[in-house]
Scaffold this motif. Structure first.
Motif, mmCIF file in Angstrom:
data_model
loop_
_atom_site.group_PDB
_atom_site.id
_atom_site.type_symbol
_atom_site.label_atom_id
_atom_site.label_comp_id
_atom_site.label_asym_id
_atom_site.label_seq_id
_atom_site.Cartn_x
_atom_site.Cartn_y
_atom_site.Cartn_z
ATOM 1 N N TYR A 136 0.847 -1.192 0.000
ATOM 2 C CA TYR A 136 0.000 0.000 0.000
ATOM 3 C C TYR A 136 0.877 1.234 0.000
ATOM 4 N N ALA B 234 -10.040 -4.384 -5.314
ATOM 5 C CA ALA B 234 -10.505 -3.277 -4.474
ATOM 6 C C ALA B 234 -11.823 -2.804 -5.042
ATOM 7 N N GLY B 235 -12.886 -3.007 -4.304
ATOM 8 C CA GLY B 235 -14.198 -2.588 -4.804
ATOM 9 C C GLY B 235 -14.491 -3.254 -6.132
ATOM 10 N N VAL C 217 -7.165 2.944 -3.823
ATOM 11 C CA VAL C 217 -7.839 2.651 -2.549
ATOM 12 C C VAL C 217 -7.754 3.863 -1.634
ATOM 13 N N ARG C 218 -8.734 4.017 -0.768
ATOM 14 C CA ARG C 218 -8.690 5.094 0.219
ATOM 15 C C ARG C 218 -7.887 4.659 1.438
ATOM 16 N N LYS C 219 -7.993 3.367 1.782
ATOM 17 C CA LYS C 219 -7.268 2.845 2.934
ATOM 18 C C LYS C 219 -6.869 1.399 2.631
ATOM 19 N N SER D 283 -7.340 -1.432 3.984
ATOM 20 C CA SER D 283 -8.338 -2.497 4.140
ATOM 21 C C SER D 283 -9.343 -2.552 2.986
ATOM 22 N N ASP D 284 -9.265 -1.568 2.057
ATOM 23 C CA ASP D 284 -10.125 -1.615 0.876
ATOM 24 C C ASP D 284 -9.634 -2.656 -0.128
ATOM 25 N N GLU E 299 -5.418 -10.246 3.391
ATOM 26 C CA GLU E 299 -6.388 -9.166 3.495
ATOM 27 C C GLU E 299 -6.006 -8.248 4.644
#
Length: 159
Positions: free
Chosen positions: A89, A113-114, A135-137, A139-140, A156
């Motif tokens: 990340y 992611a999503g 990703v914003r964070k 965990s996304d 994850e």
């Protein structure tokens, strides 16, 4: 005589139109600066060498875009067969990618992611990494690998 009047008005419009279009040189001059000015709005926030952020990073190579190295951290690890999956990340880039090490040719790794997902495949070495997803964070994102044997494993990041 009404037809004549319409003809005259039509001619007048054409003349006015030509006059409005004539100073085209000025239009071109005023239109030119914005494109050169636009990139500077995003640039100051990014450190030297970092080429993208967020959605601009999606599908891009994390190393080539400067998101790896000092700007990245491993936020989750998992094992699959004899290999190791890492979710990497980059806060600066608001992006994540997955890396698979200790793998064999043909093993694949995917970051999800999503709605977005990117895939990487081990080609000739023992490791592979995926292009990035925005990703914003951490965990996304979730990283998963599938070995040629069919074994699957994931990593994850926690909330």
């Amino acid at each position: 005589g009404p037809m004549l009047a319409v003809g005259a008005v039509g001619a007048l419009i054409v003349v006015v139109g030509a006059v409005l279009l004539a100073p085209g040189g000025d239009d071109a001059a005023t239109a030119a600066p914005p494109p050169t000015a636009a990139p500077t709005t995003a640039a100051p926030e990014l450190p030297a060498g970092v080429e993208c952020s967020g959605a601009d990073c999606a599908g891009q190579d994390p190393e080539a875009m400067g998101c790896g190295g000092e700007f990245a951290r491993t936020v989750a690890t998992g094992t699959v067969g004899g290999g190791r999956i890492e979710v990497r990340y980059s806060k600066v880039c608001s992006a994540a990618w997955a890396r698979l090490t200790g793998a064999a040719v043909g093993d694949t790794v995917r970051i999800t992611a999503g709605e977005g997902a990117q895939d990487g495949e081990v080609m000739g070495a023992t490791e592979a990494y995926t292009p990035m997803v925005a990703v914003r964070k951490p965990s996304d994102a979730e990283g998963c690998a599938t070995l040629t044997s069919g074994t699957k494993g994931c990593a994850e990041p926690a909330g």
